[in-house]
Write a protein that holds these residues in place. Structure first.
Motif, PDB file in Angstrom:
ATOM      1  N   ASN A 116       0.573  -6.851  -8.426  1.00  0.00           N
ATOM      2  CA  ASN A 116       1.856  -7.107  -9.103  1.00  0.00           C
ATOM      3  C   ASN A 116       3.030  -6.297  -8.562  1.00  0.00           C
ATOM      4  O   ASN A 116       4.139  -6.399  -9.069  1.00  0.00           O
ATOM      5  N   VAL A 173       6.185  -5.350  -6.644  1.00  0.00           N
ATOM      6  CA  VAL A 173       7.288  -6.031  -5.955  1.00  0.00           C
ATOM      7  C   VAL A 173       8.248  -4.949  -5.466  1.00  0.00           C
ATOM      8  O   VAL A 173       8.779  -4.167  -6.252  1.00  0.00           O
ATOM      9  N   TRP A 174       8.435  -4.885  -4.140  1.00  0.00           N
ATOM     10  CA  TRP A 174       9.265  -3.826  -3.554  1.00  0.00           C
ATOM     11  C   TRP A 174      10.687  -4.291  -3.240  1.00  0.00           C
ATOM     12  O   TRP A 174      11.591  -3.496  -3.109  1.00  0.00           O
ATOM     13  N   ALA A 175      10.872  -5.586  -3.106  1.00  0.00           N
ATOM     14  CA  ALA A 175      12.224  -6.127  -2.844  1.00  0.00           C
ATOM     15  C   ALA A 175      12.277  -7.559  -3.359  1.00  0.00           C
ATOM     16  O   ALA A 175      11.273  -8.276  -3.320  1.00  0.00           O
ATOM     17  N   SER A 176      13.439  -7.978  -3.866  1.00  0.00           N
ATOM     18  CA  SER A 176      13.578  -9.371  -4.330  1.00  0.00           C
ATOM     19  C   SER A 176      15.029  -9.815  -4.216  1.00  0.00           C
ATOM     20  O   SER A 176      15.949  -8.988  -4.195  1.00  0.00           O
ATOM     21  N   SER A 177      15.198 -11.143  -4.123  1.00  0.00           N
ATOM     22  CA  SER A 177      16.553 -11.700  -3.998  1.00  0.00           C
ATOM     23  C   SER A 177      16.521 -13.161  -4.428  1.00  0.00           C
ATOM     24  O   SER A 177      15.493 -13.840  -4.295  1.00  0.00           O
ATOM     25  N   THR A 178      17.613 -13.648  -4.941  1.00  0.00           N
ATOM     26  CA  THR A 178      17.723 -15.061  -5.320  1.00  0.00           C
ATOM     27  C   THR A 178      18.828 -15.696  -4.493  1.00  0.00           C
ATOM     28  O   THR A 178      19.925 -15.155  -4.399  1.00  0.00           O
ATOM     29  N   ASN A 207      13.569 -17.858  -5.426  1.00  0.00           N
ATOM     30  CA  ASN A 207      13.403 -16.484  -5.912  1.00  0.00           C
ATOM     31  C   ASN A 207      12.499 -15.751  -4.930  1.00  0.00           C
ATOM     32  O   ASN A 207      11.278 -15.775  -5.070  1.00  0.00           O
ATOM     33  N   TRP A 208      13.104 -15.144  -3.905  1.00  0.00           N
ATOM     34  CA  TRP A 208      12.323 -14.477  -2.854  1.00  0.00           C
ATOM     35  C   TRP A 208      11.849 -13.113  -3.332  1.00  0.00           C
ATOM     36  O   TRP A 208      12.582 -12.376  -3.979  1.00  0.00           O
ATOM     37  N   GLN A 209      10.574 -12.814  -3.016  1.00  0.00           N
ATOM     38  CA  GLN A 209      10.015 -11.505  -3.375  1.00  0.00           C
ATOM     39  C   GLN A 209       9.187 -10.958  -2.218  1.00  0.00           C
ATOM     40  O   GLN A 209       8.516 -11.722  -1.525  1.00  0.00           O
ATOM     41  N   GLY A 234       6.243  -8.179  -1.908  1.00  0.00           N
ATOM     42  CA  GLY A 234       5.397  -7.261  -2.669  1.00  0.00           C
ATOM     43  C   GLY A 234       3.972  -7.304  -2.163  1.00  0.00           C
ATOM     44  O   GLY A 234       3.703  -7.768  -1.051  1.00  0.00           O
ATOM     45  N   GLY A 251       8.999 -16.836   2.104  1.00  0.00           N
ATOM     46  CA  GLY A 251       8.893 -17.442   0.773  1.00  0.00           C
ATOM     47  C   GLY A 251       9.492 -18.831   0.689  1.00  0.00           C
ATOM     48  O   GLY A 251       9.589 -19.404  -0.375  1.00  0.00           O
TER      49      GLY A 251
END
Length: 477
Positions: free
Chosen positions: A133, A135-140, A149-151, A153, A383
């Motif tokens: 679970n 998640v080190w970085a995310s962006s929409t 919804n890019w993640q 992790g 992603g």
């Protein structure tokens, strides 16, 4: 023909080893086809058509269509048993341009994106046992009109790890890759057998009345709606075309390629129909409709719900093990077969020369496998591979239709070529496949115009590269 002789000489000179036995080759067909679709797709199909019988009919119809394609590919594969599969058939029938565009779209998106999505699927299924679970970085952001919804992790790291590990295994001898495929295929069929036997013999709540049409629902909801359900089932059957890409490494190809394609697809069809019958026998229709899908993202899969009907508490875990093995088997088969397309293109001078280099010890196209692995990892980390595969679905079916129609062209162009196997039901079987493919292409163009146009665009983008390689060929001549 001269072209066929050229292929034989190139393969002999580059010494691909025919190390895949009949068992390995059949396992490659079954193991590449059975991925995650059979465990998941019944839910969205049920939402589309509204009755259990129509879902089962869509699985049968998609299976018959896929078998019709396999029956035709069997003739082409036995007649031209060279690395590259569809690329080789298109080159002999319609010429270099169509063959290159197929190879380009396969390498740049279709093949690599399927490897990326199988890697991601493996990570998702593994997360049922191992906490993934982080998640080190995310962006929409917006991509092709859709919100992504890019993640980045732990799931992405595991997906990349699976792709790299199986790519490394496939850099060993093709015979070893074939044995890994056979083992994973036996394990995944075993998992599905436990599910089917468990439901039919040990599920106390299972009832044939679950297959009745829900009250107030029409028996038939229209051809276009049925077509959408059939497309979902065809995604489950997708991959039957992959094995001929490794035809240059199949022992006794005149016999083994047709046998593996036809028997493999019949086995897959029986497994799929039994599994889906088990779901509807085990569960009320509303339970199937509300299983994991885009509408119900957090719900258990239809297969996990069915397993829970006879193995309360542990049913979901059992199916998660089957998921993990199934994704690994499909991933291994996809890596093994897809890497042979850029290899075949490079042999013909239509791709980067390094792609045709074989390992001095294992005689497999390690550079091609390596580049494919790196690119697949990039897609897995991006992603956006689901959107890419949606775009290429349209182009893929154009090529499926073209390749199948090439059986007519080659019977005219190469009437005296040796054909160890001839298409059963010719000309009806290939003609039906081509007509249905044309209908699916039209339906996709109408239903998903943006993805269709982008898919064509991504394919046509390869043309400047094709002209570059043609110019290089002429210089070298």
């Amino acid at each position: 023909s001269n072209l066929s002789e050229k292929h034989k000489m190139a393969e002999a000179k580059n010494q691909l080893i025919r190390g895949l036995t009949l068992t390995d080759t059949t396992a490659l067909v079954i193991g590449t086809v059975i991925g995650s679709g059979v465990f998941l797709k019944a839910a969205v199909m049920a939402q589309n058509v509204g009755t259990p019988k129509l879902v089962l009919l869509a699985w049968v119809a998609a299976g018959i269509l896929s078998l019709a394609g396999a029956l035709t590919y069997a003739e082409l594969g036995a007649m031209l048993p060279h690395a590259g599969g569809e690329y080789v058939y298109l080159r002999h029938s319609y010429g270099e341009t169509s063959a290159f565009l197929f190879g380009w779209s396969r390498f740049i998106v279709a093949g690599s994106a399927s490897i990326a999505s199988l890697g991601a699927g493996f990570a998702i299924f593994l997360s049922a046992f191992v906490p993934l679970n982080h998640v080190w970085a995310s962006s929409t952001f917006k991509f092709l009109g859709q919100t992504i919804n890019w993640q980045f992790g732990s799931k992405a790291v595991v997906a990349v790890g699976a792709i790299l590990l199986l790519s490394a295994i496939n850099c060993l001898t093709v015979a070893f890759g074939g044995k890994v495929q056979s083992l994973l295929t036996v394990l995944k069929i075993g998992g599905l057998a436990v599910l089917v036997i468990g439901v039919f013999f040990f599920a106390p709540s299972a009832n044939w009345s679950n297959l009745a049409t829900p009250t107030g629902t029409p028996e038939w909801t229209g051809l276009s709606v049925f077509g959408v359900a059939m497309l979902a089932a065809l995604w489950g059957y997708d991959g039957w075309n992959n094995m001929p890409m490794a035809a240059g490494e199949v022992k006794n190809p005149g016999r083994n390629i047709p046998f593996a394609l036809i028997v493999g697809m019949i086995i897959v069809m029986i497994i799929y129909c039994l599994a889906n019958l088990a779901y509807f026998y085990a569960l009320p229709f509303n339970e199937v409709i509300t299983a994991n899908s885009t509408q119900f993202r957090n719900a258990p899969s239809v297969a996990a719900k069915a397993a829970g009907s006879f193995w309360a508490g542990s049913g979901g875990k059992l199916i998660s093990i089957a998921f993990v093995i199934s994704a690994l088997g499909a991933l291994n088969g996809s890596i093994l077969s897809n890497a042979r397309v850029p290899f075949a293109m490079a042999e013909d001078g239509l791709f980067f020369g390094r792609m045709k280099s074989l390992s001095a010890t294992t005689k497999v196209p390690v550079f091609s496998i390596g580049v494919q692995a790196v690119w697949s990892c990039v897609l897995a980390l991006s992603g956006t591979f689901d959107q890419l595969t949606d775009c290429l679905l349209f182009a893929s079916w154009i090529f499926y239709g073209l390749v199948t129609s090439s059986v007519f062209v080659l019977r005219r162009k190469m009437p005296n070529a040796e054909r160890p196997y001839k298409t059963l039901g010719y000309p009806i079987v290939p003609l039906v496949f081509v007509l249905v493919a044309a209908w699916l292409i039209y339906n996709t163009l109408v239903e998903r115009p943006v993805e269709s146009v982008v898919g064509l665009g991504l394919t046509v983008v390869g043309l400047p590269l094709y002209f570059y390689f043609r110019a290089q060929q002429k210089k070298g001549a």
